[in-house]
Write an enzyme that holds these catalytic residues in place. Structure first.
Site, mmCIF file in Angstrom:
data_model
loop_
_atom_site.group_PDB
_atom_site.id
_atom_site.type_symbol
_atom_site.label_atom_id
_atom_site.label_comp_id
_atom_site.label_asym_id
_atom_site.label_seq_id
_atom_site.Cartn_x
_atom_site.Cartn_y
_atom_site.Cartn_z
ATOM 1 N N GLU A 168 -24.661 -28.926 -25.551
ATOM 2 C CA GLU A 168 -25.555 -27.908 -24.973
ATOM 3 C C GLU A 168 -25.595 -26.703 -25.913
ATOM 4 O O GLU A 168 -24.554 -26.082 -26.173
ATOM 5 C CB GLU A 168 -25.045 -27.500 -23.582
ATOM 6 C CG GLU A 168 -26.030 -26.625 -22.827
ATOM 7 C CD GLU A 168 -25.559 -26.317 -21.394
ATOM 8 O OE1 GLU A 168 -24.817 -27.133 -20.809
ATOM 9 O OE2 GLU A 168 -25.945 -25.261 -20.882
ATOM 10 N N LYS A 220 -19.818 -24.449 -12.912
ATOM 11 C CA LYS A 220 -20.288 -25.271 -14.033
ATOM 12 C C LYS A 220 -20.369 -24.417 -15.293
ATOM 13 O O LYS A 220 -19.991 -24.844 -16.394
ATOM 14 C CB LYS A 220 -21.647 -25.882 -13.685
ATOM 15 C CG LYS A 220 -22.122 -26.966 -14.651
ATOM 16 C CD LYS A 220 -22.876 -26.451 -15.850
ATOM 17 C CE LYS A 220 -23.391 -27.586 -16.723
ATOM 18 N NZ LYS A 220 -24.115 -27.110 -17.917
ATOM 19 N N ASP A 252 -7.602 -33.799 -22.040
ATOM 20 C CA ASP A 252 -8.198 -34.657 -21.016
ATOM 21 C C ASP A 252 -9.091 -33.772 -20.139
ATOM 22 O O ASP A 252 -8.655 -33.226 -19.128
ATOM 23 C CB ASP A 252 -7.082 -35.321 -20.203
ATOM 24 C CG ASP A 252 -7.629 -36.267 -19.143
ATOM 25 O OD1 ASP A 252 -8.839 -36.206 -18.840
ATOM 26 O OD2 ASP A 252 -6.830 -37.058 -18.604
ATOM 27 N N HIS A 284 -31.903 -19.815 -23.723
ATOM 28 C CA HIS A 284 -31.809 -21.276 -23.754
ATOM 29 C C HIS A 284 -32.954 -21.875 -24.555
ATOM 30 O O HIS A 284 -32.765 -22.772 -25.366
ATOM 31 C CB HIS A 284 -31.888 -21.821 -22.327
ATOM 32 C CG HIS A 284 -30.541 -21.990 -21.701
ATOM 33 N ND1 HIS A 284 -30.343 -22.652 -20.519
ATOM 34 C CD2 HIS A 284 -29.325 -21.581 -22.093
ATOM 35 C CE1 HIS A 284 -29.063 -22.643 -20.218
ATOM 36 N NE2 HIS A 284 -28.423 -21.991 -21.155
HETATM 37 C C1 MEV Z 1 -25.908 -23.664 -17.662
HETATM 38 O O1 MEV Z 1 -25.303 -24.693 -18.413
HETATM 39 C C2 MEV Z 1 -24.862 -22.834 -16.958
HETATM 40 C C3 MEV Z 1 -25.420 -21.776 -16.008
HETATM 41 O O2 MEV Z 1 -26.280 -22.373 -15.053
HETATM 42 C C4 MEV Z 1 -24.214 -21.122 -15.330
HETATM 43 C C5 MEV Z 1 -24.569 -20.160 -14.215
HETATM 44 O O3 MEV Z 1 -25.666 -20.265 -13.623
HETATM 45 O O4 MEV Z 1 -23.706 -19.316 -13.917
HETATM 46 C C6 MEV Z 1 -26.234 -20.749 -16.750
#
Ligand code: MEV
Length: 416
Positions: free
Chosen positions: A91, A268, A284, A380
Site C-alpha cells: 500500500e 486497520k 509473525d 492516496h
Molecule cells: C487506509 O489503509 C487506512 C485508513 O483507513 C485508516 C483510518 O481510517 O484511520 C486511512
C-alpha cells in the site's frame, strides 16, 4: 533486563524520498557499523531479496519468491533513541504516513513507551474433569512441579534466563468439566511460539494425572496479554497544523471509541504500519493481528487500540496492544531480516515491541490528521498515480539502476 542502546544513526535523513533509488541504497549502505554490518550492507547493495535455496528451506512446495518493496520509514524517535523502520508493504501511503507523523512527533521529543517482560501463555485445555471447581487449587498446589517439568523441555531457553514462571487454572464450564491450565513462559528475545507449544505438550500428561479428564488442545495463546507494549506521544496544535486539526484528531478518536465500524478502520490504520514493519522484520504478523484484534475486543465491545485527547496546547495519544515479537529465532535468520533488524537498531524483543507500538501510533496519527483535514484521498491518489505510471510488467531490473520517477509524496515527511 534490556540492554542499553548503542549509538544510532539519525532516523532523520533529509530529502531521502527525493533521491534516486541507487542513491538511497548507497546512503543506507554507507551508514556504517552503527546501522548495518558489512554483510547486510552487501546484501542491500546487491538488491536485497531472498535467494531460492534459502526460500526452499523456509517453506514447502516452493517454486519462486514473491516480492514486495522494502522501504524505510524515517524520523522515528522512541525513548530518546532513533530508529530507521524497515517496512515491506504494497500500500503506497503507509511508509509516507508513518514517516510524516514521526517527523511531527520528533518536534516534541518523539515517542515514549515501554513493554512488559516477554511472558507468553501456554494453554492446556482439559475436558471432562470430574471436579472442575476444585481444579484451580490442585493445579496451584502443583505449580512448582509443573513449571519444572516445562523447564526441562526447553533447557536452552532456561540457560538463557527464560523459562516457566507460573501456572494458573481457569474453569471454562464447570458442568461440562472444561478447564484450561495456563503456564506463563518467559521466552526472552524470541517470539516464542515453538517454545511455548513445547512446554504445553510436555506438561499436559502431568496435568491429565492431576485433574483426570481428557487432554484436548496444547498450544500457545495469541492473545499475548502478559506481553503488552505501550507508546505515548504529545504534539502541539501548532505542530499538527492548527487547533482545528487538533480538535479533529480528538473527534476522530472519539468516533472510534463510540462506533465499532469506525474502530475497525481506525485499528486497520494502526496495523498498516505495524504489519508493514513486522513483515520486513521477519515477525509473525498473523499472530500480531490476532492478538491486536482480540485485545481490542476484550472489554466485550471492540475498541480502538489508540486514543487521542486534547492537552492545553495540543494533543496526546496513547496506544497499548499485545506485542509478541522476537529478535532471535523463527523468521529472523534470513539475510534480509538480519539487515532490517540492524537498521531498526533494537537491542532485544522488548525494545522492538515498543518501536512497533510507536509505529502503530504514528500510523494512526497520520491517518486521523489527514481524515480531519483534507481527507485521505488526495494523498492516496497521488501515490496510486505513481503506481499506475509504473510499467505493468517490467523486465527483471538490474539491482541498482532502475529509472527513478519523480516522487509525488514526501516519504520522509516532506523534508527539504
Ligand atoms: C487506509 O489503509 C487506512 C485508513 O483507513 C485508516 C483510518 O481510517 O484511520 C486511512
Amino acid at each position: 533486563m534490556e540492554r542499553p542502546s548503542p549509538p544510532r544513526p539519525s532516523s532523520r535523513i533529509a530529502g531521502f524520498y527525493q533521491r534516486p533509488l541507487a542513491e538511497r541504497v548507497a546512503t543506507v549502505a554507507a551508514l556504517g557499523d552503527g546501522a548495518l554490518s558489512p554483510a547486510s550492507a552487501a546484501w542491500l547493495r546487491a538488491g536485497g531479496g531472498l535467494d531460492l535455496a534459502t526460500a526452499d528451506r523456509m517453506s514447502e512446495n516452493v517454486i519462486a519468491t514473491a516480492g514486495l518493496p522494502l522501504s524505510l520509514a524515517l524520523n522515528l524517535r522512541v525513548n530518546q533513541v532513533d530508529h530507521l523502520v524497515p517496512m515491506a508493504v504494497e500500500e503506497p501511503s503507509v511508509v509516507a504516513a508513518a514517516s510524516a507523523a514521526a517527523r511531527l512527533a520528533r518536534r516534541s521529543g518523539g515517542f515514549t513507551g515501554d513493554a512488559d517482560p516477554s511472558i507468553m501463555i501456554a494453554q492446556i485445555h482439559v475436558d471432562g474433569v470430574d471436579d472442575a471447581a476444585g481444579a484451580p487449587a490442585r493445579i496451584a498446589a502443583a505449580g512448582p512441579e509443573l513449571c519444572a517439568r516445562g523447564d526441562r523441555a526447553i533447557p536452552r531457553m532456561v540457560a538463557r534466563g527464560g523459562g516457566c514462571r507460573d501456572v494458573a487454572c481457569r474453569v471454562l464450564d464447570a458442568d461440562g468439566g472444561a478447564v484450561v491450565v495456563e503456564l506463563g513462559v518467559d521466552v526472552g528475545d524470541a517470539m516464542g511460539a515453538n517454545l511455548v507449544d513445547t512446554v504445553a505438550e510436555a506438561v499436559a500428561p502431568r496435568v491429565a494425572e492431576l485433574l483426570g479428564g481428557e487432554i484436548a488442545l496444547r498450544i500457545l495463546s495469541n492473545l499475548a496479554l502478559r506481553r503488552r507494549a505501550r507508546a505515548t506521544v504529545a504534539l502541539s496544535a501548532e505542530a499538527l497544523g492548527g487547533d482545528a486539526l487538533a480538535d479533529g484528531v480528538v473527534r476522530a478518536s472519539r468516533f472510534a471509541e463510540l462506533d465499532v465500524a469506525r474502530a475497525a478502520t481506525h485499528n486497520k490504520g494502526i496495523m498498516n504500519g505495524i504489519d508493514a514493519a513486522a513483515v520486513a522484520l521477519g515477525q509473525d504478523w498473523r499472530a500480531l493481528e490476532a492478538g491486536a484484534h482480540a485485545y481490542a475486543g476484550m472489554s466485550g465491545r471492540y475498541r480502538p487500540l489508540a486514543t487521542w485527547r486534547r492537552t492545553p496546547d495540543g494533543v496526546c495519544g496513547a496506544i497499548e496492544l499485545p506485542m509478541a515479537v522476537g529478535t532471535v529465532g523463527g523468521g529472523t535468520r534470513t539475510p534480509g531480516v538480519r539487515a532490517a533488524l540492524e537498521l531498526c537498531g533494537v537491542t532485544g524483543a522488548r525494545q522492538l515491541a515498543v518501536v512497533l507500538a510507536a509505529v502503530g501510533l504514528a500510523s494512526n496519527l497520520a491517518a486521523l490528521r489527514a481524515l480531519a483535514g483534507e481527507g485521505i484521498q488526495r494523498g492516496h491518489m497521488r501515490l496510486h498515480a505513481r503506481r499506475l505510471a509504473a510499467p505493468a510488467a517490467a523486465p527483471p531490473a538490474a539491482p541498482l539502476a532502475p529509472p527513478s520517477p519523480p516522487t509525488p509524496a514526501p516519504a520522509d515527511g516532506g523534508a527539504p
